[in-house]
Write an enzyme that holds these catalytic residues in place. Structure first.
Site, PDB file in Angstrom:
ATOM      1  CB  SER A 171      60.999  67.990 -48.940  1.00  0.00           C
ATOM      2  OG  SER A 171      61.358  68.969 -49.861  1.00  0.00           O
ATOM      3  N   GLY A 172      59.894  66.898 -51.980  1.00  0.00           N
ATOM      4  CA  GLY A 172      60.335  66.352 -53.265  1.00  0.00           C
ATOM      5  C   GLY A 172      59.538  65.143 -53.707  1.00  0.00           C
TER       6      GLY A 172
ATOM      7  CB  THR B 207      53.940  71.422 -55.332  1.00  0.00           C
ATOM      8  OG1 THR B 207      54.268  71.618 -53.961  1.00  0.00           O
ATOM      9  CG2 THR B 207      53.524  72.721 -55.945  1.00  0.00           C
TER      10      THR B 207
ATOM     11  CG  ASN C  49      61.391  69.840 -54.533  1.00  0.00           C
ATOM     12  OD1 ASN C  49      61.721  70.054 -55.699  1.00  0.00           O
ATOM     13  ND2 ASN C  49      60.139  69.839 -54.117  1.00  0.00           N
TER      14      ASN C  49
ATOM     15  CB  SER D  90      61.644  72.688 -51.531  1.00  0.00           C
ATOM     16  OG  SER D  90      61.053  72.228 -50.358  1.00  0.00           O
ATOM     17  CB  SER D  91      56.032  74.132 -51.120  1.00  0.00           C
ATOM     18  OG  SER D  91      55.786  73.456 -52.322  1.00  0.00           O
TER      19      SER D  91
ATOM     20  N   GLY E 292      55.166  66.951 -45.436  1.00  0.00           N
ATOM     21  CA  GLY E 292      55.047  65.639 -44.811  1.00  0.00           C
ATOM     22  C   GLY E 292      56.008  65.552 -43.644  1.00  0.00           C
TER      23      GLY E 292
ATOM     24  CD  GLU F  21      60.940  69.025 -43.631  1.00  0.00           C
ATOM     25  OE1 GLU F  21      61.442  69.785 -42.789  1.00  0.00           O
ATOM     26  OE2 GLU F  21      60.417  69.418 -44.688  1.00  0.00           O
TER      27      GLU F  21
END
Ligand SMILES: Nc1ncnc2c1ncn2[C@@H]1O[C@H](COP(=O)(O)OP(=O)(O)OP(=O)(O)O)[C@@H](O)[C@H]1O
Ligand SMILES: [Mg+2]
Length: 1043
Positions: A107-108, A112, A157, A160-161, A386, A388
């Site tokens: 994340s981050g 995206t 993030n 974050s998605s 990804g 986590e």
């Protein structure tokens, strides 16, 4: 890439395969750090792009940069997300194979952002038309909408998605975007009702409150303050300085319009968003007997479009079916709260799915095109979570990490496959690669009946007391012995110390992760009470009634559990990805503080490990570190060998051989494939590169020393390269034009039945032209040849005109060639045909014989008679029969311009004026009898003449023509009557017989026995004389066309 090799000490290598010590993680990270320091955020591992989030705007995404990467070979230019995009796009167009780009990272890390850059690259560089501009806009605008509803601020993030996204972009045969399709995975619904400290709910809630105008908020019964809503303050950070909810609201509203949402749909969508906020503010009280009731009054039911009391009832009661009977049981306080939260999650989650569906409809303007278009090629973009590893990992991390295991499996399989394929095409023996196959972990999670997901499902369904701990115990029982599974109970002392009793540990391919089983069963069950579903499916809000189907309530079957649903959707995703050629983008975030310029080594090492980058490099480096096409290798390093410098004119492979021999490459250091050289160790390449660097001054000196000569050489090289360049450009232009032509032709063929237009003009013209060319070669050559090439449908009318014209032309040409003498013959034959055809038996036999100018030579006619007549036109021997007694007398019949005479040797016996001629009678049989009817009143004419002539057709034709009395010829079937005297008539009877005979018959009639004509008779009838004359005539006229 080679150009950057010289700067490798400062900027590292552009491709990790060139790392000498490729097994060292420290070297890998050092290379990343060097490059990051120089703002070089992209590096390759072979064809995989590693991207480090710069956390600052770099000047590398302009339109000029896009142009730089357009159509340029992957290795010729520094690594970039545009290079991957362009390479993928070109591979799709040239190989006509679907492609996909898999973006992963924690994340981050910038997944995206990377996917948006790829989309933008396609939107800017692909060919477009009006429709595609709209589509491109929609594709780009789908991002802010999906981000508003599916992204949230998290600790890692700010944007974050919270869902996985796979997007297909469809391209037509010209390479222009023609549609898109999105698949979404596992939205983190729990965020709707709970957020960790420092995190927020989905952006849309805050955007609506901050950006929505007063009227809108009034209709939704909302206050502008996010702190008024319990669901928005769980993380205690409703407002974030780095996020402008107001501006983002405007962007989202505009994007909804661009995508094609109607005002009504937007209103219904916002009603749902507001209703979730009101649900969060719905509070419960507890009665004395433990019953629960709602203590807050909101517009909830109005916004949801459902009956208020039914909703209240459903939020505080549960419907059960026991032994076929329905029972209502009240919920206690906790149960009511979790029913409310379940409803909020279900409403939001399903609305998100609806939103994706709606965007899909707008991207594939016609849904059926997406599914049926065979010509289209596809590039898929996967932006998915990804690995986590958090402090506390739960059900969501379990699913996410399982997804990464699957992607790793796919990655290994496809990378090995493509490596193997390259070795095969180059004819190089494949060397077995040692790698860790993570199938064993995938099986541990997903195997039917024995895998963790199956056990979890079973535990959810099992009757009796089940809880998260019983699930953990079941796991220990079933997969306890698995080498990749540990629990507190199964672990050794050292591990035990870092694990709680509620955790199980999976040894993922990327590393170990502990999962806390708390909440696993609930999250997997994802249950919504049936009576709540019943209320929702009666909603007047069409979005909700679409999301909550009546069948779901009627169907007593349990819906699929969340983990199984996820597993199945992953299986489908794997199928989609397997059918495509993959490219990879691995994103890394350099620090947790979202700061530019900071490279946190520990954090990066962790990601390098969890992204499996070292494994990736090992697979790629298993064989050779470097591979290049012969021409590229030779071009760069040819100055290092006298044989190849300045130019190598032989075969490329021989040139490369000569070069590497001269450089002293050892056999184990390299291999020559069919079109590429493979170098095993980077040090070999670096040594070559260093040699080139060292050689440059020497080359310079040599150039100086032999300046004059070299000037010539250089001039020669300049001219040569100019000439080659021009030839190459011409060739490229020809190829381009040929490709365009082929495309035009195919399009024309497809549209060939349409009106003549730009799309089919080339094809139709080609069809016309080909037909005309074919026709020219196959025109009939004689008027009797009736053949004609079959025309294409669009030339039928023209073809008919052409056929007629050609026939006329042939006729005119024929007529022009006819000479006067032959023309006279033809005219006589035409008249004979008009008179006798189908009327007289002897006519067919006369057709093949020429009419002669005369049947009497001048010597045969008396001089006296000739002098009397002046000019005679035709003479023939006849037999005249007396009208009384029918005595035969040989005579000559001579025709002049205005009369005919019967001559007995030197004496003219009878003159027959044409003007007085009343008629000419012949029989219909094959005899030669002819009667010339003359008037009685005129004594000079001496009455009718009864004659017999061997050339009766010729005689009668000529006489009738000369006398202009073709209509006066009578053909009588049985008998001819003629005048004997003024008052008396004579009759000639005709009968058929074997032999020609003319004799006096019964009743004073003249009886003529006419022969039946066979081919033999025709010859006899023709007679020697006639034959003689015919042959003679033929000789004279042999230049004339035959009849
Ligand atoms: N190439 C880039 N240039 C500049 N900034 C970037 C770039 N990539 C990412 N960022 C910054 O990093 C932030 C996070 O990136 P992004 O949202 O793409 O991460 P992500 O990998 O999708 O994370 P998540 O898994 O949480 O969705 C962005 O909002 C942006 O500020
Ligand atoms: Mg994201």
């Amino acid at each position: 890439m080679e150009s950057a090799l010289t700067a490798r000490d400062r900027v590292g290598v552009q491709d990790f395969v060139l790392l000498e010590n490729y097994n060292s993680e420290a070297t890998f990270i050092e290379n990343l750090r060097r490059r990051f320091r120089e703002n070089l955020i992209y590096t390759y591992i072979g064809s995989v792009l590693v991207s480090v989030n710069p956390y600052k705007e770099l000047e590398i995404y302009s339109k000029q940069q896009m142009e730089r990467y357009r159509g340029v070979s992957f290795y010729e230019i520094s690594p970039h997300i545009y290079a991957i995009s362009d390479n993928t796009y070109r591979a799709m167009r040239t190989e006509r194979r679907d492609q996909c780009i898999l973006i992963s990272g924690e994340s981050g890390a910038g997944k995206t952002e990377a996917s948006k850059k790829i989309l933008l690259y396609f939107a800017v560089t692909c060919p477009t038309n009006d429709h595609m501009v709209t589509l491109g806009d929609r594709l780009l605008q789908s991002n802010p909408v999906l981000e508003a509803f599916g992204n949230a601020k998290t600790l890692r993030n700010d944007n974050s998605s919270r869902f996985g996204k796979y997007m297909d972009i469809q391209f037509d045969f010209k390479g222009a975007t023609m549609g898109g399709h999105i698949l979404n995975y596992l939205l983190e619904k729990s965020r709707v009702v709970h957020q960790n400290h420092g995190e927020r709910n989905f952006h849309i809630f805050y955007q609506l409150l901050d950006g929505g105008d007063d009227d809108l908020l009034n209709t939704l019964n909302l206050e502008r303050n996010p702190h008024s809503y319990r669901y928005l303050v769980k993380g205690s950070c409703a407002r974030v300085s780095s996020i402008s909810d107001k501006n983002n609201w405007r962007v989202v509203r505009k994007a909804l319009d661009v995508i094609g949402f109607t005002a009504e749909e937007v209103q219904k969508l916002l009603n749902i968003i507001a209703s979730v906020l009101h649900l969060g503010n719905t509070l419960f009280g507890e009665g004395e007997e433990g019953e629960t009731y709602i203590i807050t009054e909101t517009q909830l039911s109005n916004l949801l479009g459902v009956d208020g009391s039914a909703l209240k009832e459903a939020l505080t009661h549960k419907k059960l079916t026991a032994k076929g009977e329905e029972m209502i049981s009240p919920l206690n306080f906790e149960q009511a709260v979790s029913a409310r939260d379940a409803l909020a999650k279900a409403v939001y989650g399903r609305t998100f799915n609806w939103l994706v569906e709606k965007i899909n409809q707008s991207l594939a303007l016609k849904e059926e095109i997406y599914h049926s278009s065979k010509d289209a090629s596809v590039i898929g973009l996967l932006d998915i979570y990804g690995f986590e590893v958090l402090q506390h990992n739960s059900f969501e991390q379990f699913c996410i990490n399982y997804c990464n295991e699957k992607l790793q499996q796919l990655f290994i399989e496809l990378t090995l496959r493509s490596e193997q394929e390259e070795y095969e095409t180059e004819g190089i023996a494949w060397e077995t690669v040692q790698y860790f196959d993570n199938k064993i972990i995938c099986d541990l999670i997903e195997e039917k009946h024995k895998g963790i997901i199956s056990i979890l499902d079973e535990e959810c369904l099992r009757p009796g007391e089940t809880c998260d701990i019983s699930f953990l115990e079941k796991l220990e029982d079933t997969v306890g012995g698995h080498p990749h599974f540990i629990t507190h109970k199964l672990a050794n002392g050292k591990t035990r110390r870092v694990m709680s009793r509620e955790e199980f540990r999976l040894l993922h391919y990327a590393g170990e992760v502990n999962y806390n089983v708390n909440g696993f069963l609930d999250k997997n069950n994802d249950l919504l009470n049936r009576n709540l579903k019943e209320v929702m499916c009666q909603s007047e809000n069409q979005i909700l009634s679409h999301c909550f189907r009546r069948e779901e309530v009627i169907d007593q079957k349990r819906p699929e559990m969340a983990a199984s649903q996820f597993k199945n959707s992953l299986m489908k995703l794997m199928e989609i990805l397997m059918s495509k050629e993959p490219s990879y983008v691995r994103c890394i975030k350099p620090n947790d503080a979202k700061q530019p310029g900071r490279f946190d080594e520990v954090l990066v090492r962790h990601q390098v490990k969890y992204l499996g980058l070292m494994e990736n490099l090992r697979v790629r480096r298993a064989g050779f570190a470097y591979r290049r096409r012969f021409e590229a290798f030779l071009q760069r390093y040819k100055p290092l060998c006298p044989e190849t410098w300045p130019n190598w004119n032989g075969k490329l492979a021989d040139g490369v051989s000569a070069l590497v021999n001269h450089l002293g490459y050892k056999p184990e250091e390299y291999k020559l494939g069919r079109s590429k050289i493979f170098i095993r160790f980077p040090k070999t390449l670096f040594a070559t590169e260093d040699a080139l660097e060292a050689k440059k001054p020497e080359i310079g000196k040599r150039l100086q020393a032999s300046y004059v000569n070299m000037a010539h050489v250089e001039l020669f090289i300049v001219i040569q390269s100019g000439w080659r360049g021009m030839k190459a450009r011409r060739r490229a232009k020809r190829r381009r034009e040929a490709a365009q032509l082929i495309r035009r032709f195919i399009k024309g063929f497809i549209c060939r039945h349409e009106e003549y237009c730009d799309d089919n003009d080339y094809f139709l013209d080609h069809v016309r032209c080909s037909f005309l060319k074919h026709l020219r070669k196959n025109l009939p050559r004689s008027v009797l040849d009736k053949s004609w090439p079959t025309p294409p449908a669009l030339l039928i009318e023209a073809s008919e005109h052409l056929q007629m014209l050609h026939m006329r032309n042939m006729v005119i040409k024929y007529c022009r060639r006819v000479q006067p003498e032959w023309k006279k013959q033809m005219m006589q034959k035409v008249v004979a045909s008009e008179i006798f055809k189908d009327q007289k038996g002897s006519y067919p036999h006369s057709v093949g014989r020429l009419f002669l100018d005369t049947r009497l030579e001048r010597e045969q006619i008396s001089l006296k008679v000739l002098q009397t007549l002046g000019s005679e036109k035709y003479g023939v021997a006849v037999i005249k029969y007396d009208r009384r007694g029918f005595k035969p007398r040989p005579r000559q019949l001579l025709l002049t311009n205005s009369f005919a005479v019967l001559v007995d040797r030197t004496k003219i016996k009878q003159r027959l004026d044409y003007a007085a001629l009343r008629g000419i009678s012949v029989s219909s049989l094959c005899d030669g009898m002819v009667v010339l009817h003359m008037p009685w009143e005129d004594n000079k004419q001496k009455g009718d003449a009864v004659l017999h002539c061997s050339h009766v057709i010729e005689l009668v034709t000529k006489l009738a023509m000369m006398a202009s009395k073709t209509n006066y010829v009578n053909i009588n079937p049985g008998c001819i009557r003629f005048g004997v005297s003024r008052t008396k008539e004579g009759i000639i009877d005709f009968v058929r017989g074997s032999e020609l005979k003319v004799a006096k018959g019964k009743r004073g009639h003249l009886l003529v026995v006419s022969q039946r004509l066979f081919s033999g008779h025709a010859e006899i009838l023709r007679g020697r004389e006639s034959l003689f004359l015919y042959e003679k005539n033929k000789k004279q006229k042999k230049n004339l066309p035959s009849s």
